[in-house]
Design a protein around this motif. Structure first.
Motif, short mmCIF file in Angstrom:
data_model
loop_
_atom_site.label_atom_id
_atom_site.label_comp_id
_atom_site.label_asym_id
_atom_site.label_seq_id
_atom_site.Cartn_x
_atom_site.Cartn_y
_atom_site.Cartn_z
N ARG A 450 -61.10 2.39 -10.66
CA ARG A 450 -62.22 3.18 -11.15
C ARG A 450 -62.65 4.15 -10.06
O ARG A 450 -62.82 3.78 -8.92
N SER A 451 -62.82 5.47 -10.53
CA SER A 451 -63.26 6.47 -9.58
C SER A 451 -64.74 6.32 -9.31
O SER A 451 -65.43 5.62 -10.03
N ALA A 453 -68.64 7.42 -9.51
CA ALA A 453 -69.39 8.01 -10.63
C ALA A 453 -69.74 9.45 -10.36
O ALA A 453 -70.12 9.79 -9.25
N ALA A 454 -69.60 10.36 -11.46
CA ALA A 454 -69.99 11.75 -11.34
C ALA A 454 -71.48 11.89 -11.55
O ALA A 454 -72.09 11.13 -12.27
N ASP A 510 -73.78 11.74 -16.89
CA ASP A 510 -73.25 10.87 -15.84
C ASP A 510 -72.10 10.06 -16.40
O ASP A 510 -72.19 9.52 -17.53
N HIS A 511 -70.99 9.93 -15.62
CA HIS A 511 -69.82 9.26 -16.16
C HIS A 511 -68.91 8.85 -15.00
O HIS A 511 -69.16 9.19 -13.84
N SER A 512 -67.85 8.08 -15.28
CA SER A 512 -66.79 7.72 -14.33
C SER A 512 -65.47 7.74 -15.07
O SER A 512 -65.44 7.81 -16.30
N HIS A 513 -64.37 7.69 -14.28
CA HIS A 513 -63.02 7.72 -14.86
C HIS A 513 -62.30 6.44 -14.50
O HIS A 513 -62.39 5.98 -13.36
N SER A 514 -61.60 5.86 -15.37
CA SER A 514 -60.79 4.65 -15.13
C SER A 514 -59.35 4.97 -15.44
O SER A 514 -59.06 5.69 -16.41
N PHE A 515 -58.45 4.44 -14.53
CA PHE A 515 -57.02 4.56 -14.84
C PHE A 515 -56.35 3.28 -14.41
O PHE A 515 -56.78 2.61 -13.50
N THR A 516 -55.23 2.93 -15.10
CA THR A 516 -54.51 1.67 -14.88
C THR A 516 -53.19 1.96 -14.23
O THR A 516 -52.43 2.83 -14.68
#
Length: 633
Positions: A450-451, A453-454, A510-516
């Protein structure tokens, strides 16, 4: 009475007809005597040269003598032979000390015994010796032992007296302290006959600088107990004779109070002139039987005279000219000072301070110190010099210790310049062949990442577009109704102002990015290969500008000690290899002359370590040096 003995000390006769029997006893000198016989006396045959003679003053034993020159006188009125005698102490003149002899650090008794051991015939043995002094003596080609024997106590700084026992054999020689108190008296009308006085002012000393134990600035003085003054003085004597100073040294004293007390006692004796009295007296001791009437050499006499005055003095000479003809007549020589006035000459002794500096020489110690770096190519060379005045070398002892090599700086000054390397060969250089193959990395763990948070919020663009007007044109629609002229026409719409000037606003929450990232690994395939580098022929030039190097000061020690050392003396090996040594005797390794005597001049003691090291060495030489030399400067 005169008794004659042959050279084997066997009695051969008594000289009943001897007359003019006399003797002279001088303090610390050879005793003399004489007697006379009629020329026709048959016992003259026993009076051979060097035969022995016992001399008696009636019942008192005077001593044992031997006959030396005899004088025969024959004329109209006299027919007699006079025999001159010397005390048997003169038998010590019958031997010699051939070549060189030396004694060091022996007691007074041992020095006396050393000389007595040189007798060919052991006439004398050592008896009582009241002194224990350590002096070094040298003798070289001495004709007789008597002179060397008399020289033994000459360095003493106090009175002494030689006494003898010749009534038993071997004869006994004693060196004793003479009496210091009054033991006999001469009075006018009792045993005095006459007096003569000689006054000598040359030995007046009324200011005495006292020095005790030590040397130089460390020598003991009396300042601390004498109000800061280094001397004691007698004001009355100074007023009468003027200041007469004298430096008195006695290193036996280690206490300033004792030193001062002794100096004051000397001042009491030396503040007045030396007075020698020559008196004529009568020996009444045989009549009175009293010891105080025996006026004998060496005793302290109290002379009481109404005109001369009363004084105490030592009898330094006693003589009788005729025991048989005038037995009571005795001649005396006395001194008001209790030092002896015989062969030691007390006035000269004081001037020269014989106790410290005496003519025979002295034992000396000299130290040579050395501290420096050395290695297997640069040994520690210690130079020592033995002068010609060095009569005998007693000891030469080496003590040394090896330490780490030591330096004190690192850099030196440089000039700068252009330095060109040698020409390189160039050409192709091929590396070794690589094996190639697959290389697999370690497996990755994968998973969800998880990056951060923006922040979100509104974003407004900064660009805009401006349009002045817009026109729309179209044709006549199909199936239109109306005038045909209506078929051909245009429509125009004009929008006034700047309707296309605008901007855009975008709101990002406000948000975040998730990558697997799944579990995975990487494989790298490296094929077999080689590397080739082509180097052309070339040179390298380095330009060094003029410059200097600063010195970095400090003490730097090598971290290792040498393993051993090699020691030589004048090239002769010493069997010692340890890194340290103490009191190593070098004397036997010194170079010698043709007679086997240590060469005078330069000698070299070399200590060579087998690696870098520092040599700390000390050489102690003990030697006997004579006091005489060249001129004084």
């Amino acid at each position: 009475m005169i008794k004659i003995l042959d050279r084997q000390l066997h009695p051969v006769g008594i000289l009943e007809n001897a007359f003019k029997i006399g003797y002279e006893k001088t303090f610390n000198a050879l005793l003399l005597a004489a007697f006379t016989l009629p020329l026709n006396d048959p016992k003259n045959v026993h009076c051979q040269p060097l035969h022995y003679v016992e001399v008696w003053d009636y019942e008192e034993y005077v001593g044992l003598f031997r006959i030396i020159p005899s004088i025969t006188v024959k004329n109209e009125s006299t027919k007699e032979i006079t025999y001159t005698l010397e005390h048997v102490l003169a038998t010590l003149l019958d031997d010699v000390l051939f070549l060189y002899h030396q004694t060091d650090n022996l007691t007074t008794e041992d020095n006396i015994q050393f000389l007595l051991d040189k007798q060919t015939v052991k006439h004398w043995k050592s008896g009582k010796v009241d002194f224990v002094r350590y002096f070094s003596y040298k003798y070289e080609n001495e004709n007789g032992l008597l002179g060397p024997m008399f020289s033994v106590p000459k360095p003493f700084d106090q009175p002494y007296q030689w006494t003898y026992d010749t009534q038993s054999y071997p004869w006994t020689l004693n060196l004793v302290e003479p009496e210091k108190e009054v033991s006999c008296v001469a009075r006018y009308g009792h045993n005095q006959r006459g007096i003569e006085r000689e006054v000598d002012p040359a030995v007046i000393f009324n200011r005495i600088y006292a020095l005790g134990y030590g040397e130089g600035d460390n020598q003991l003085t009396i300042k601390s107990v004498n109000g800061g003054l280094p001397y004691v003085e007698d004001a009355e004597s100074i007023a009468k004779y003027g200041v007469r100073p004298y430096i008195w040294v006695d290193r036996r004293f280690e206490n300033p109070e004792s030193l001062k007390a002794s100096a004051e006692a000397l001042l009491k004796k030396w503040k007045d002139p030396k007075v020698i009295y020559r008196g004529s007296a009568a020996d009444v001791s045989r009549i009175t039987g009293m010891d105080m009437d025996k006026l004998k050499m060496g005793r302290i006499i109290r002379w009481i005279d109404d005109d001369i005055g009363t004084f105490d003095a030592r009898i330094v000479k006693e003589s009788k000219g005729d025991i048989t003809g005038n037995p009571g007549d005795v001649q005396l020589e006395m001194a008001n000072k209790t030092e002896d006035l015989g062969t030691t000459q007390a006035d000269i002794e004081r001037r020269q301070q014989i106790n410290e500096l005496y003519s025979q020489g002295a034992t000396n110690l000299l130290a040579y110190s050395y501290n420096d770096n050395a290695d297997q190519n640069n040994p520690a060379d210690i130079m020592i010099y033995l002068p010609e005045e060095m009569v005998k070398v007693n000891k030469l002892l080496l003590t040394y210790k090896t330490d780490n090599f030591r330096a004190y700086e690192q850099a030196i000054e440089g000039g700068g310049a252009t330095v060109k390397s040698t020409t390189a060969g160039g050409g192709t250089v091929k590396s070794t062949k690589s094996g190639g193959g697959s290389t697999q990395s370690s497996s990755s763990g994968g998973g969800v990442s998880r990056s951060t948070a923006a922040g979100g919020g509104a974003v407004t663009t900064s660009s805009e577009k401006v349009f002045a007007s817009m026109s729309l044109t179209s044709g006549v629609p199909i199936n239109s109704v109306g005038n045909e002229n209506w078929g051909h026409h245009l429509h125009e719409v004009v929008v006034p102002g700047d309707p296309f000037k605008h901007n855009h606003t975008i709101t990002i929450p406000d948000h975040s990015h998730s990558f697997t990232v799944p579990d995975h690994s990487h494989t790298v395939q490296i094929p077999s290969h080689t590397h080739e580098i082509d180097l052309p022929d070339h040179t390298h030039s380095i330009e060094l500008p003029d410059h200097t190097h600063g010195i970095k000061f400090g003490i730097y020690k090598h971290d290792k000690l040498p393993g051993k050392v090699t020691i030589t003396v004048d090239g002769n090996a010493v069997p010692v290899t340890g890194l340290e040594g103490q009191d190593i005797d070098l004397l036997q390794h010194l170079s010698k002359d043709a007679d086997g005597k240590v060469s005078r001049g330069w000698h070299t003691v070399s200590i060579k370590p087998d690696n870098l090291g520092r040599i700390n060495a000390n050489i102690i030489s003990q030697f006997f040096i004579q006091s005489r030399g060249g001129e004084s400067f």
